[in-house]
Write an enzyme that holds these catalytic residues in place. Structure first.
Site: not given
Length: 310
Positions: A154, A19
């Site tokens: 997240d 990510k």
């Protein structure tokens, strides 16, 4: 992302992609201490891999370059987000009367630990999605997002695996249509940095919010958009670990169109005009800095099949 060329001996393999925070604005802090963030995020087409198979009993095994950095025995192993994801999802399914058989989960740890590219969160998201496939179970999106948020701020965005804007503590997500794919180079000096320490070092926790462009910028126009955005964690991270600055400078010298630190570091990324330019940069940096982690990849393209869009 399910892949056909999976881990040997497992019936299903999913990639847990890196990510990348293209921008990260710290815009406030709640009374309970949680920081309010606004992030423009994309994902790589490379990362960790997780293998899934039905088993007589629950098992968890590790391999990969960075496997030694994760505990695999005793109580410490149960802090791994892959196992927490398994247990939370199984409990939810049992409440619904849905069977969730014992599983063998294998984590191929290819990404550095605590490196600002969401490795643990991506692993948890991949575990949730892979287990739903393995168990042939389905749950509504809201329930899946709630489970993900329990695992970390997240994790919900990692369920999407595509360009998006996340706000709040990670629960407000809108995908970004037509965000282009870029040849990308991720570089980490293999120096761990403490996210809590970096947040504590912030002197201003109410910075200006993320401002997305109207319409659909052309491919090169996105580089200009990114240059107008920030990663508010980069200055304190550089102060904590000076080698982040060295990585950023080295990427800039390779002709990258854009360079920034991702998340709380220490990983930095460069976006390139072509795969050839990226690969040449990877060769130079690997030769000059053999102790750095260097990952040539592509960022994923924005999709148009979600209703929740920016």
């Amino acid at each position: 992302m399910v892949i056909e060329d999976g881990i040997f001996g497992f019936s299903l393999t999913r990639i847990a992609p890196a990510k990348i925070n293209l921008a990260l604005h710290v815009v406030g802090q709640r009374a309970d201490g949680y920081h309010l963030l606004e992030s423009l995020v994309t994902f790589a087409d490379a990362g960790d891999r997780i293998g899934f198979s039905v088993s007589n009993e629950d098992r968890f095994t590790l391999s990969g370059r960075f496997a030694a950095d994760l505990p695999n025995t005793g109580e410490a192993s149960y802090r791994n987000l892959v196992l927490k994801a398994r247990d939370l999802l199984r409990a939810h399914l049992h409440e619904k009367g849905i069977k969730a058989a014992p599983v063998h989960l294998h984590l191929e740890k290819n990404l550095p630990v605590a490196s600002g590219i969401g490795g643990g969160s991506a692993d948890a998201a991949a575990a949730l999605l892979g287990l739903l496939d393995l168990w042939q179970a389905s749950i509504d999106r809201s329930s899946l997002q709630q489970i993900a948020l329990k695992l970390g701020a997240d994790v919900p965005m990692c369920l999407y695996g595509r360009p998006l804007v996340a706000r709040g503590i990670g629960e407000d997500i809108r995908t970004v249509m037509d965000f282009p794919s870029f040849p990308m180079l991720i570089v980490n000096p293999l120096k761990a940095v403490s996210t809590p320490v970096i947040f504590k070092s912030l002197t201003d926790k109410t910075r200006p919010p993320l401002s997305m462009p109207p319409g659909k910028p052309p491919r090169d126009g996105w580089i200009d958009v990114l240059k107008d955005l920030r990663n508010d964690l980069e200055p304190p991270a550089r102060a904590l670990e000076p080698e982040i600055g060295a990585v950023s400078e080295a990427l800039g010298l390779t002709g990258a169109s854009f360079v920034r630190m991702s998340g709380s570091g220490a990983s930095c990324f460069g976006l390139y005009a072509s795969a050839e330019a990226r690969d040449a940069a990877a060769a130079v940096l690997s030769r000059q800095n053999p102790n750095w982690y260097v990952l040539p990849c592509h960022s994923v393209h924005g999709e148009e099949d979600h209703d929740d869009r920016e």
